[in-house]
Motif scaffolding. Structure first.
Motif: not given
Length: 326
Positions: A59-70, A74-90
């Protein structure tokens, strides 16, 4: 799609993960951790142990830090955007509005364990390997499965210092330990006692002399786990006693074998036998309470039924594997 993403992340980060991590890795599992931990305590020079369990691991993991580490790997923007979408899903509640989380990983998603372990790899594993060990006077070793872990130390003062610093380190990553499941204790061959035991992955570990008088690390099913397993099986037997005899015993055998596969480690024969006897007592009780014209069993008749059904007897399922201590 999440499964494909999880496989890709595993392929990327598997080479980075340390040997101390067992959960959600190819070819490694909980029973490997349960097998290796007694080996380390038996033949390693460890005298103190810190049990650590994290509260609300996903539950408490920081999204910004997690994406920065990814982005480091990996510099694949589409891949990172997909992960961000799942993290922010309602998340929709049955009796309320949708919630859009600012922290944590998607609940129930197949990609969640991989993301969580990559997060904890930086927060705990690397820190322990590079920093904690460097400040210890003696040997130190970490063993972790998901958010459940145990840290062994040769000297008591090293363990005490780690026990004090660990909550501060995790707080930096928006994590916190579960106070009721985090303990510092002595655990060494010179104080063999059932009172000096700890629980890890459903097993209790303790020192006890073997038949030759040599102190060894023993394992048995944790008391709460055994009680819960017995209650679940008793409920199942009660609710399915109406099944034809052949079907009933086929399904019962499947549950017995599943328990033996999970807890059939060396030295745990007594707990397996307790579970089996409980299962047979409950089976005898509830089969004799079925309605209709079906006759009740005597114990002699019941024994013949068990032989005919080829009931799964308690057995040790752990495979002996040789390991060189490093």
């Amino acid at each position: 799609m999440q499964q494909a993403c999880a496989q890709l992340l595993t392929a990327i980060y598997e080479q980075d993960f340390l040997d101390c991590r067992y959960g959600y890795r190819p070819g490694r599992g909980a029973l490997d951790a349960v097998r290796d931990l007694p080996f380390d305590r038996q033949y390693g020079r460890y005298g103190s142990l810190v049990e650590a369990d994290m509260q609300g691991f996903f539950d408490p993991m920081d999204h910004a830090w997690l994406l920065d580490r990814r982005r480091v790997r990996s510099d694949d923007r589409a891949f990172l955007k997909l992960i961000r979408t799942w993290l922010k899903a309602g998340v929709w509640e049955t009796d309320g509005p949708g919630i859009h989380p600012e922290t944590g990983t998607p609940q129930g998603g197949t990609v969640s364990p991989v993301l969580a372990h990559v997060y904890l790899h930086d927060a705990l594993d690397l820190w322990f390997d590079k920093v904690v060990k460097a400040h210890c006077r003696g040997e130190a070793r970490l063993g972790r499965y998901a958010d459940d872990g145990g840290c062994a130390f040769r000297y008591q003062d090293d363990a005490e210092r780690f026990y004090r610093v660990l909550p501060q380190r995790l707080k930096t990553f928006h994590l916190q330990v579960a106070p009721e499941q985090t303990h510092l204790r002595r655990f060494r061959r010179f104080h063999p006692s059932m009172k000096r035991r700890f629980t890890f992955l459903g097993f209790e570990f303790f020192w006890r002399p073997d038949r030759h008088g040599v102190s060894r690390v023993m394992r048995r099913t944790a008391r709460k786990k055994l009680q819960a397993a017995c209650q679940r099986l008793a409920t199942w037997i009660k609710e399915h006693r109406h099944l034809p005899e052949r079907d009933f015993f086929q399904r019962l055998n499947a549950r017995l074998r599943g328990h033996y596969n999970s807890y059939g480690v060396r030295g745990n024969a007594r707990s397996l036998t307790r579970f089996f006897r409980w299962a047979m007592d409950c089976t005898f009780k509830w089969l004799n309470r079925r309605g209709g014209k079906q006759s009740s069993y005597t114990w002699e008749q019941f024994a013949r039924v068990l032989d005919r059904a080829k009931i799964a007897r308690p057995r040790i399922t752990e495979i002996k594997r040789r390991r060189v201590f490093a």
